[in-house]
Design a protein around this motif. Structure first.
Motif, PDB file in Angstrom:
ATOM      1  N   LEU A  43       0.830  -1.208   0.000  1.00 18.67           N
ATOM      2  CA  LEU A  43       0.000   0.000   0.000  1.00 18.67           C
ATOM      3  C   LEU A  43       0.866   1.261   0.000  1.00 18.67           C
ATOM      4  O   LEU A  43       0.527   2.262  -0.637  1.00 18.67           O
ATOM      5  CB  LEU A  43      -0.927  -0.002   1.207  1.00 18.67           C
ATOM      6  N   ASN A  44       1.973   1.231   0.755  1.00 14.89           N
ATOM      7  CA  ASN A  44       2.880   2.387   0.746  1.00 14.89           C
ATOM      8  C   ASN A  44       3.459   2.623  -0.644  1.00 14.89           C
ATOM      9  O   ASN A  44       3.621   3.755  -1.100  1.00 14.89           O
ATOM     10  CB  ASN A  44       4.004   2.168   1.757  1.00 14.89           C
ATOM     11  N   CYS A  45       3.785   1.525  -1.306  1.00 16.43           N
ATOM     12  CA  CYS A  45       4.293   1.653  -2.685  1.00 16.43           C
ATOM     13  C   CYS A  45       3.237   2.251  -3.592  1.00 16.43           C
ATOM     14  O   CYS A  45       3.509   3.163  -4.390  1.00 16.43           O
ATOM     15  CB  CYS A  45       4.742   0.282  -3.177  1.00 16.43           C
ATOM     16  N   LEU A  46       2.001   1.768  -3.491  1.00 15.96           N
ATOM     17  CA  LEU A  46       0.922   2.285  -4.329  1.00 15.96           C
ATOM     18  C   LEU A  46       0.642   3.754  -4.021  1.00 15.96           C
ATOM     19  O   LEU A  46       0.377   4.565  -4.930  1.00 15.96           O
ATOM     20  CB  LEU A  46      -0.336   1.442  -4.096  1.00 15.96           C
ATOM     21  N   LYS A  47       0.718   4.100  -2.739  1.00 15.54           N
ATOM     22  CA  LYS A  47       0.516   5.496  -2.355  1.00 15.54           C
ATOM     23  C   LYS A  47       1.612   6.392  -2.932  1.00 15.54           C
ATOM     24  O   LYS A  47       1.344   7.496  -3.418  1.00 15.54           O
ATOM     25  CB  LYS A  47       0.496   5.599  -0.830  1.00 15.54           C
ATOM     26  N   ALA A  48       2.861   5.919  -2.883  1.00 19.43           N
ATOM     27  CA  ALA A  48       3.969   6.696  -3.426  1.00 19.43           C
ATOM     28  C   ALA A  48       3.813   6.905  -4.934  1.00 19.43           C
ATOM     29  O   ALA A  48       4.080   7.988  -5.474  1.00 19.43           O
ATOM     30  CB  ALA A  48       5.302   6.009  -3.114  1.00 19.43           C
ATOM     31  N   VAL A  49       3.386   5.847  -5.620  1.00 17.93           N
ATOM     32  CA  VAL A  49       3.159   5.965  -7.073  1.00 17.93           C
ATOM     33  C   VAL A  49       2.064   6.982  -7.345  1.00 17.93           C
ATOM     34  O   VAL A  49       2.194   7.852  -8.225  1.00 17.93           O
ATOM     35  CB  VAL A  49       2.803   4.583  -7.671  1.00 17.93           C
ATOM     36  N   ALA A  50       0.937   6.919  -6.610  1.00 17.79           N
ATOM     37  CA  ALA A  50      -0.166   7.849  -6.827  1.00 17.79           C
ATOM     38  C   ALA A  50       0.248   9.275  -6.503  1.00 17.79           C
ATOM     39  O   ALA A  50      -0.118  10.229  -7.217  1.00 17.79           O
ATOM     40  CB  ALA A  50      -1.357   7.422  -5.961  1.00 17.79           C
ATOM     41  N   GLU A  51       1.019   9.439  -5.434  1.00 16.95           N
ATOM     42  CA  GLU A  51       1.460  10.782  -5.046  1.00 16.95           C
ATOM     43  C   GLU A  51       2.352  11.396  -6.125  1.00 16.95           C
ATOM     44  O   GLU A  51       2.168  12.545  -6.523  1.00 16.95           O
ATOM     45  CB  GLU A  51       2.198  10.693  -3.716  1.00 16.95           C
ATOM     46  N   ALA A  52       3.298  10.609  -6.626  1.00 18.50           N
ATOM     47  CA  ALA A  52       4.190  11.120  -7.670  1.00 18.50           C
ATOM     48  C   ALA A  52       3.425  11.383  -8.967  1.00 18.50           C
ATOM     49  O   ALA A  52       3.703  12.346  -9.698  1.00 18.50           O
ATOM     50  CB  ALA A  52       5.325  10.131  -7.908  1.00 18.50           C
ATOM     51  N   ALA A  53       2.445  10.516  -9.250  1.00 16.67           N
ATOM     52  CA  ALA A  53       1.636  10.728 -10.457  1.00 16.67           C
ATOM     53  C   ALA A  53       0.857  12.027 -10.352  1.00 16.67           C
ATOM     54  O   ALA A  53       0.730  12.776 -11.336  1.00 16.67           O
ATOM     55  CB  ALA A  53       0.695   9.547 -10.659  1.00 16.67           C
ATOM     56  N   MET A  54       0.297  12.338  -9.174  1.00 15.61           N
ATOM     57  CA  MET A  54      -0.425  13.604  -8.991  1.00 15.61           C
ATOM     58  C   MET A  54       0.499  14.798  -9.174  1.00 15.61           C
ATOM     59  O   MET A  54       0.124  15.801  -9.794  1.00 15.61           O
ATOM     60  CB  MET A  54      -1.060  13.648  -7.591  1.00 15.61           C
ATOM     61  N   VAL A  55       1.696  14.692  -8.629  1.00 16.49           N
ATOM     62  CA  VAL A  55       2.656  15.796  -8.778  1.00 16.49           C
ATOM     63  C   VAL A  55       2.986  16.028 -10.252  1.00 16.49           C
ATOM     64  O   VAL A  55       2.989  17.160 -10.746  1.00 16.49           O
ATOM     65  CB  VAL A  55       3.935  15.497  -7.974  1.00 16.49           C
ATOM     66  N   TYR A 400      -1.891  15.314 -24.116  1.00 16.14           N
ATOM     67  CA  TYR A 400      -1.134  14.064 -24.003  1.00 16.14           C
ATOM     68  C   TYR A 400       0.151  14.272 -23.204  1.00 16.14           C
ATOM     69  O   TYR A 400       0.685  13.328 -22.604  1.00 16.14           O
ATOM     70  CB  TYR A 400      -0.836  13.502 -25.387  1.00 16.14           C
ATOM     71  N   ILE A 401       0.662  15.512 -23.210  1.00 20.70           N
ATOM     72  CA  ILE A 401       1.793  15.816 -22.333  1.00 20.70           C
ATOM     73  C   ILE A 401       1.363  15.656 -20.873  1.00 20.70           C
ATOM     74  O   ILE A 401       2.105  15.117 -20.028  1.00 20.70           O
ATOM     75  CB  ILE A 401       2.316  17.239 -22.605  1.00 20.70           C
ATOM     76  N   ARG A 402       0.147  16.126 -20.555  1.00 23.96           N
ATOM     77  CA  ARG A 402      -0.370  15.960 -19.186  1.00 23.96           C
ATOM     78  C   ARG A 402      -0.505  14.471 -18.841  1.00 23.96           C
ATOM     79  O   ARG A 402      -0.143  14.040 -17.737  1.00 23.96           O
ATOM     80  CB  ARG A 402      -1.718  16.653 -19.060  1.00 23.96           C
ATOM     81  N   ILE A 403      -1.041  13.695 -19.793  1.00 19.65           N
ATOM     82  CA  ILE A 403      -1.200  12.258 -19.548  1.00 19.65           C
ATOM     83  C   ILE A 403       0.159  11.594 -19.348  1.00 19.65           C
ATOM     84  O   ILE A 403       0.363  10.805 -18.401  1.00 19.65           O
ATOM     85  CB  ILE A 403      -1.960  11.616 -20.720  1.00 19.65           C
ATOM     86  N   ASN A 404       1.099  11.938 -20.223  1.00 18.57           N
ATOM     87  CA  ASN A 404       2.445  11.366 -20.093  1.00 18.57           C
ATOM     88  C   ASN A 404       3.099  11.795 -18.787  1.00 18.57           C
ATOM     89  O   ASN A 404       3.836  11.024 -18.142  1.00 18.57           O
ATOM     90  CB  ASN A 404       3.313  11.772 -21.280  1.00 18.57           C
ATOM     91  N   GLY A 405       2.864  13.055 -18.382  1.00 19.21           N
ATOM     92  CA  GLY A 405       3.416  13.530 -17.118  1.00 19.21           C
ATOM     93  C   GLY A 405       2.887  12.743 -15.940  1.00 19.21           C
ATOM     94  O   GLY A 405       3.635  12.438 -14.984  1.00 19.21           O
ATOM     95  N   THR A 406       1.591  12.398 -15.985  1.00 18.92           N
ATOM     96  CA  THR A 406       1.007  11.590 -14.915  1.00 18.92           C
ATOM     97  C   THR A 406       1.657  10.209 -14.854  1.00 18.92           C
ATOM     98  O   THR A 406       2.046   9.716 -13.777  1.00 18.92           O
ATOM     99  CB  THR A 406      -0.504  11.453 -15.138  1.00 18.92           C
ATOM    100  N   LEU A 407       1.784   9.580 -16.016  1.00 21.09           N
ATOM    101  CA  LEU A 407       2.360   8.227 -16.065  1.00 21.09           C
ATOM    102  C   LEU A 407       3.836   8.237 -15.684  1.00 21.09           C
ATOM    103  O   LEU A 407       4.299   7.364 -14.926  1.00 21.09           O
ATOM    104  CB  LEU A 407       2.171   7.642 -17.464  1.00 21.09           C
ATOM    105  N   VAL A 408       4.589   9.215 -16.231  1.00 25.35           N
ATOM    106  CA  VAL A 408       6.021   9.288 -15.916  1.00 25.35           C
ATOM    107  C   VAL A 408       6.217   9.596 -14.433  1.00 25.35           C
ATOM    108  O   VAL A 408       7.112   9.038 -13.761  1.00 25.35           O
ATOM    109  CB  VAL A 408       6.714  10.335 -16.805  1.00 25.35           C
TER     110      VAL A 408
END
Length: 432
Positions: A43-55, A400-408
């Protein structure tokens, strides 16, 4: 811009925005969900991924929006880039088009790559193209005639003609024309043609009969008593033949001898006449009188206007005809030009070389004019509308830059979490 809200481009832009926003909301939901649940490595890993994706999503959202407007309406520096830099964009765009598309080397290279003469020949000889050229010519001439049919335009043409005549020195202009015609003995060729025509005229039976009648009429008028004693008809016939043979012999001598004395006399008389036209006060005064007459005489103006109206009506009748003479001649000209270019490599080479010379001479001024036109046009646009128009055309790709930014961003969060919790992950794997 209201009319553009329902265009395919606008719909595609809205769809791309919804996709980017949906991915951001998904990352936010995952972040909130994992924050409320009991902690664990996964869950911590998933939270970190979601947090970085939001940023990453928020950062790229800010960057994209800042191009076109102030994010959330806040006066943040260096935002609304396009609207604030409208003049600079127009100036740079004009300079870019001028220096990269309309510069002389680019245009000359374009000519050399595509061989315009060969392409023109192929186009003119293609089925239907010569006829199309004729149709377009009739349309252009018809439009021009419709334009000058207006009474104000006719008056303008008359005034322009009078002004043009007022700038012409009639006597000296005639002298210049004659001087050009006599340059390098060109007038001698005209004299040769005149001698040929005169010889043909003297050999005509009707001409000889007229000369004979003139001799008889002269005898009856000036020598009535002598005419009664002589065979006047016989004298007329003989005199006509004698005169004709003498003149034919003289003209044959002149035609055969480039150094004949009469040719020299003709040269001298013509040069003296040209000089008189240039310098003789009487001829200069006469030229001034003719110019004033052409400018002011109402009969001349009326005659010119009638001549113009007749010509225009004749052209309009011809243009209205399905088998227009003008269209036929233009078609023939197009076919002739196409065949000439297609069959003569030297002509095509000369045509392309001349085109290159025109480009080299005209391109700097034309490109500067177009660049200035682009700059002025962009400057006149409403800044908000220009920004919205640009967003409408390129905004979909920016989403698509926004989408790529979320994924990256999510991927970076995963990598950073893996690096910072490498020991825990290793123990979990070993223990498993």
């Amino acid at each position: 811009m209201t009319a553009g809200l329902h265009t395919p481009a606008a719909q595609a832009l809205r769809r791309a925005k919804r996709q980017a926003l949906g991915l951001l909301l998904l990352a936010f939901a995952v972040f909130v969900g994992t924050s409320l649940m009991e902690r664990g490595l996964a869950l911590n890993c998933l939270k970190a991924v979601a947090e970085a994706a939001m940023v990453g999503a928020l950062a790229d959202w800010f960057a994209v929006v800042a191009l076109f407007r102030r994010p959330l309406g806040l006066p943040i520096p260096h935002t609304a880039v396009i609207t604030r830099n409208q003049e600079r964009i127009g100036r740079n765009l004009g300079t870019f088009v001028r220096d990269k598309f309309l510069d002389v080397p680019s245009l000359v290279s374009l000519i050399r790559r595509h061989d315009p003469a060969e392409r023109l020949a192929q186009w003119l000889l293609a089925p239907g193209h010569a006829e199309l050229l004729g149709q377009q010519a009739t349309r252009l001439v018809s439009a021009a005639l419709d334009t000058v049919q207006d009474a104000q335009v006719e008056r303008f043409i008359q005034k322009a003609a009078r002004a043009l005549i007022g700038q012409v020195d009639m006597s000296r202009a005639l002298a210049a024309v004659l001087d050009t015609l006599t340059h390098k003995g060109r007038h001698q060729a005209l004299l040769d043609e005149v001698l040929v025509k005169l010889t043909e005229l003297l050999q005509n039976p009707e001409t000889r009969a007229w000369v004979a009648q003139s001799i008889v009429a002269w005898l009856k008028k000036d020598h009535p008593r002598t005419e009664k004693l002589l065979p006047s008809d016989w004298l007329g016939d003989k005199g006509s033949g004698l005169l004709a043979r003498a003149l034919e012999s003289l003209m044959a001598d002149v035609a055969a001898n480039p150094q004949h004395a009469l040719r020299a006399q003709f040269d001298g008389a013509l040069q003296r006449f040209i000089e008189r036209l240039r310098t003789d006060p009487d001829w200069l005064r006469k030229g001034e009188e003719i110019r004033t007459y052409l400018q002011t005489d109402p009969m001349v103006g009326g005659y010119v206007q009638t001549l113009w109206l007749d010509l225009r009506h004749a052209l309009q009748r011809d243009l209205a005809d399905a088998d227009s003479v003008l269209a036929r001649q233009v078609r023939k000209l197009g076919v002739w030009l196409g065949e000439s270019l297609a069959g003569d490599a030297a002509l095509r080479h000369a045509f392309n070389e001349r085109l290159e010379q025109w480009v080299q001479g005209l391109a700097p001024d034309v490109s500067a004019f177009i660049a200035q036109h682009i700059e002025d046009t962009v400057r006149r646009w409403d800044a908000e509308e220009m920004s919205a128009l640009i967003e409408l055309n390129i905004g979909k790709d920016l989403q698509y830059i926004r989408i790529n930014g979320t994924l990256v961003g999510g991927l970076i969060g995963l990598v950073l979490f893996g690096v910072s919790h490498a020991g825990d992950i290793w123990r979990l794997l070993v223990g498993g």
